[in-house]
Motif scaffolding. Sequence first.
Motif, mmCIF file in Angstrom:
data_model
loop_
_atom_site.group_PDB
_atom_site.id
_atom_site.type_symbol
_atom_site.label_atom_id
_atom_site.label_comp_id
_atom_site.label_asym_id
_atom_site.label_seq_id
_atom_site.Cartn_x
_atom_site.Cartn_y
_atom_site.Cartn_z
ATOM 1 N N ARG A 272 0.848 -1.215 0.000
ATOM 2 C CA ARG A 272 0.000 0.000 0.000
ATOM 3 C C ARG A 272 0.873 1.251 0.000
ATOM 4 O O ARG A 272 0.597 2.229 -0.685
ATOM 5 N N LEU A 273 1.961 1.184 0.765
ATOM 6 C CA LEU A 273 2.880 2.338 0.821
ATOM 7 C C LEU A 273 3.477 2.596 -0.561
ATOM 8 O O LEU A 273 3.638 3.742 -0.982
ATOM 9 N N GLY A 274 3.804 1.502 -1.272
ATOM 10 C CA GLY A 274 4.347 1.625 -2.624
ATOM 11 C C GLY A 274 3.376 2.392 -3.525
ATOM 12 O O GLY A 274 3.777 3.271 -4.285
ATOM 13 N N ASP A 276 1.180 4.599 -2.586
ATOM 14 C CA ASP A 276 1.192 6.020 -2.185
ATOM 15 C C ASP A 276 2.392 6.749 -2.777
ATOM 16 O O ASP A 276 2.308 7.904 -3.156
ATOM 17 N N PHE A 277 3.538 6.078 -2.815
ATOM 18 C CA PHE A 277 4.775 6.729 -3.281
ATOM 19 C C PHE A 277 5.028 6.537 -4.775
ATOM 20 O O PHE A 277 6.025 7.036 -5.294
ATOM 21 N N GLY A 278 4.181 5.777 -5.447
ATOM 22 C CA GLY A 278 4.436 5.489 -6.857
ATOM 23 C C GLY A 278 5.646 4.577 -7.046
ATOM 24 O O GLY A 278 6.374 4.685 -8.031
ATOM 25 N N ILE A 279 5.869 3.675 -6.082
ATOM 26 C CA ILE A 279 6.973 2.700 -6.173
ATOM 27 C C ILE A 279 6.371 1.326 -6.453
ATOM 28 O O ILE A 279 5.442 0.906 -5.745
ATOM 29 N N ARG A 280 6.853 0.640 -7.466
ATOM 30 C CA ARG A 280 6.305 -0.682 -7.793
ATOM 31 C C ARG A 280 6.736 -1.703 -6.729
ATOM 32 O O ARG A 280 7.902 -1.690 -6.306
#
Length: 297
Positions: A272-274, A276-280
């Motif tokens: 989920r954090l990914g 939010d940050f646009g990290i795959r």
Amino acid sequence: MIAILGAGSLGRLWAASLNPGRAAFIARPAEPPRAAIRYRFRPFNGPESIIEVPWLRAGDNPELILVTTKAGDTFGAIAGVIDRFPQSSPIILFQNGLGSQQTVTAHWPYRPILAASTTEGANRPEPDLLVHAGTGDTWIGPMTKSAGSYLNKAVALLSAGGLTIHPEQTIRQRLWQKLIINAGINPYTAILDCPNGDILASSLYRDTIRGLCRELSDLMRASGQGEETPEALRHRIETVARKTARNTSSMRADVLKGRTTEINFINGYLARLGKDFGIRTPVNQMLTEQVQQLSSH
Ligand SMILES: NC(=O)c1ccc[n+]([C@@H]2O[C@H](COP(=O)([O-])OP(=O)(O)OC[C@H]3O[C@@H](n4cnc5c(N)ncnc54)[C@H](OP(=O)(O)O)[C@@H]3O)[C@@H](O)[C@H]2O)c1
């Protein structure tokens, strides 16, 4: 009086470690009044004893509230009882992973809320037997602004029980460090149904650990948790997996007992954090989905 919400393994360990008469469990709202909880306590060293813990009575005003529910139950459990307690009652959250602490502090930002990270180990092989399976350390630190001034008192109250407690101003960092280890070991043990050490030789682990550690490193940086190379993270995960090679992780144990796991607060939180940050985060996502499927069966 120290009130404990969640009369499971960890809650019973705390109740047993505090002096008789110092702890009481908080009942679910509308739960009919029951007799005190009695169980056998098998300490890490020494003979078994019988522990009897009363339920908190209406009007009791605890000095400290320990929340020892599973991460997924925590918000609901607190919401059901919090209005009984003054705004100034300090609350300590003991959940593994991340996400549940943020939900609680976002909802009650003005309450003194602390979080704990512990390496104590407790389990209940039988409903009325609590085993202190491993001794360790517990770090406690403030999660909300008003919690800072309660830290030393909380440490003193809990240390009186004999477990080793440390104040920790940067508790988020410590929760992150544990999250990294849990994310790199627990889902593999649950999916492969093996003790911690056995994951290292599996093809699932060997094929995905590089990708997982890259995701963990990127997420740590994006979250302001510092720079750690994927290789350093992998080294840490594998050191712990070797040191605890014969242990069964809590996630594997939950799957084996048909209980809901805390995957949504470990790899699920990271996925989920990914977003939010646009990290795959394909590896975190894959591990989350596989463990979720196991629990739903
Ligand atoms: N056990 C350990 O050694 C250990 C070590 C480090 C961290 N932790 C963390 O500590 C947390 C608790 O772990 P645990 O092993 O103690 O879990 P557990 O044995 O499942 O205990 C959780 C307890 O919370 C109770 N509960 C659930 N919803 C409640 C509600 N609304 N009101 C009151 N009680 C409620 C459960 O009751 P029911 O069973 O009736 O649902 C259960 O007795 C987890 O986040 C875990 O990761 C545990």
